[in-house]
Motif scaffolding. Structure first.
Motif, PDB file in Angstrom:
ATOM      1  N   TYR A  54       0.841  -1.207   0.000  1.00  0.00           N
ATOM      2  CA  TYR A  54       0.000   0.000   0.000  1.00  0.00           C
ATOM      3  C   TYR A  54       0.872   1.252   0.000  1.00  0.00           C
ATOM      4  O   TYR A  54       0.657   2.172  -0.790  1.00  0.00           O
ATOM      5  CB  TYR A  54      -0.939  -0.039   1.199  1.00  0.00           C
ATOM      6  CG  TYR A  54      -1.945   1.078   1.269  1.00  0.00           C
ATOM      7  CD1 TYR A  54      -2.555   1.580   0.130  1.00  0.00           C
ATOM      8  CD2 TYR A  54      -2.317   1.617   2.488  1.00  0.00           C
ATOM      9  CE1 TYR A  54      -3.499   2.598   0.204  1.00  0.00           C
ATOM     10  CE2 TYR A  54      -3.254   2.626   2.579  1.00  0.00           C
ATOM     11  CZ  TYR A  54      -3.842   3.114   1.434  1.00  0.00           C
ATOM     12  OH  TYR A  54      -4.765   4.122   1.521  1.00  0.00           O
ATOM     13  N   VAL A  59      -0.002  -2.075  -6.829  1.00  0.00           N
ATOM     14  CA  VAL A  59      -1.348  -2.635  -6.958  1.00  0.00           C
ATOM     15  C   VAL A  59      -1.302  -4.143  -7.167  1.00  0.00           C
ATOM     16  O   VAL A  59      -2.102  -4.881  -6.583  1.00  0.00           O
ATOM     17  CB  VAL A  59      -2.123  -1.941  -8.097  1.00  0.00           C
ATOM     18  CG1 VAL A  59      -3.485  -2.575  -8.309  1.00  0.00           C
ATOM     19  CG2 VAL A  59      -2.280  -0.453  -7.791  1.00  0.00           C
ATOM     20  N   LEU A  62      -0.809  -5.816  -3.914  1.00  0.00           N
ATOM     21  CA  LEU A  62      -2.047  -5.731  -3.124  1.00  0.00           C
ATOM     22  C   LEU A  62      -3.045  -6.780  -3.596  1.00  0.00           C
ATOM     23  O   LEU A  62      -3.646  -7.483  -2.785  1.00  0.00           O
ATOM     24  CB  LEU A  62      -2.657  -4.334  -3.232  1.00  0.00           C
ATOM     25  CG  LEU A  62      -1.943  -3.216  -2.485  1.00  0.00           C
ATOM     26  CD1 LEU A  62      -2.484  -1.858  -2.906  1.00  0.00           C
ATOM     27  CD2 LEU A  62      -2.066  -3.399  -0.991  1.00  0.00           C
ATOM     28  N   LEU A  86     -11.159  -4.291  -7.233  1.00  0.00           N
ATOM     29  CA  LEU A  86     -10.097  -4.009  -6.262  1.00  0.00           C
ATOM     30  C   LEU A  86      -8.949  -3.246  -6.917  1.00  0.00           C
ATOM     31  O   LEU A  86      -8.393  -2.319  -6.316  1.00  0.00           O
ATOM     32  CB  LEU A  86      -9.596  -5.316  -5.637  1.00  0.00           C
ATOM     33  CG  LEU A  86     -10.599  -6.031  -4.728  1.00  0.00           C
ATOM     34  CD1 LEU A  86     -10.116  -7.439  -4.411  1.00  0.00           C
ATOM     35  CD2 LEU A  86     -10.842  -5.232  -3.464  1.00  0.00           C
ATOM     36  N   TRP A  90      -7.591   0.384  -5.529  1.00  0.00           N
ATOM     37  CA  TRP A  90      -6.258   0.533  -4.943  1.00  0.00           C
ATOM     38  C   TRP A  90      -5.271   1.301  -5.822  1.00  0.00           C
ATOM     39  O   TRP A  90      -4.113   1.472  -5.442  1.00  0.00           O
ATOM     40  CB  TRP A  90      -5.675  -0.836  -4.563  1.00  0.00           C
ATOM     41  CG  TRP A  90      -6.380  -1.460  -3.403  1.00  0.00           C
ATOM     42  CD1 TRP A  90      -7.098  -2.610  -3.396  1.00  0.00           C
ATOM     43  CD2 TRP A  90      -6.454  -0.960  -2.059  1.00  0.00           C
ATOM     44  NE1 TRP A  90      -7.612  -2.860  -2.154  1.00  0.00           N
ATOM     45  CE2 TRP A  90      -7.227  -1.857  -1.298  1.00  0.00           C
ATOM     46  CE3 TRP A  90      -5.942   0.172  -1.418  1.00  0.00           C
ATOM     47  CZ2 TRP A  90      -7.491  -1.677   0.058  1.00  0.00           C
ATOM     48  CZ3 TRP A  90      -6.207   0.352  -0.059  1.00  0.00           C
ATOM     49  CH2 TRP A  90      -6.974  -0.561   0.647  1.00  0.00           C
TER      50      TRP A  90
END
Length: 165
Positions: A54, A59, A62, A86, A90
């Motif tokens: 993060y 990404v 993540l 998602l 993100w």
């Protein structure tokens, strides 16, 4: 001494005050054996990897920490279901840099060989790129971790809500 004061003194002597309970210590990992402790350590490592990804704006890293059908539910927003949603959520904001993030688990409980429930607090700091102004934030989270066939723990359900300011 008045009758009321005498009755109060006798009651107090017969019923000593019970001290207020101490704040609960973090429960940590709930499990029966060394294997459970190792699984909890693996989940904690995955949570640290999430925070690092993060902050780095990574990404792909993540997304790798979610199951393929993972769900994220930020307080007050519709659920984000699956990798595409998602990935959009993100994506780093070019105007704001995440400079710190961490989670602190209050309780991590294994619910069988491949499911764990984790709840705690999250906190972080962002910095506006243009002004350098920093803001700190945090809240509570609840995560359902799922262990994949590859042995990696991933978030199946990730829910959080910010503390009121």
């Amino acid at each position: 001494m008045t009758p009321f004061a005498l009755a109060a003194a006798l009651f107090a002597a017969a019923h000593p005050a019970t001290p207020a309970p101490a704040p609960a210590a973090p429960v940590g990992c709930v499990g029966e054996d060394m294997e459970a402790a190792q699984e909890c350590a693996a989940i904690a490592a995955a949570a640290r990897a999430f925070s690092a990804a993060y902050v780095a704006g990574d990404v792909e890293a993540l997304l790798d920490l979610y199951t393929l059908d993972g769900v994220a539910m930020a307080g007050g927003r519709d659920p984000l279901v699956g990798r595409e949603a998602l990935a959009r959520f993100w994506q780093p904001n070019e105007a704001v840099a995440v400079v710190a993030h961490e989670t602190v688990s209050d309780a991590l409980e294994l619910r069988g060989p491949a499911i764990a429930i984790d709840r705690g607090i999250y906190r972080g700091t962002t910095r506006r790129v243009e002004s350098g102004e920093e803001a700190s934030w945090g809240g509570r989270y609840l995560i359902v971790w799922e262990k994949g066939a590859d042995g990696k723990w991933r978030m199946a359900e990730d829910m959080w809500a910010a503390f009121e300011r």
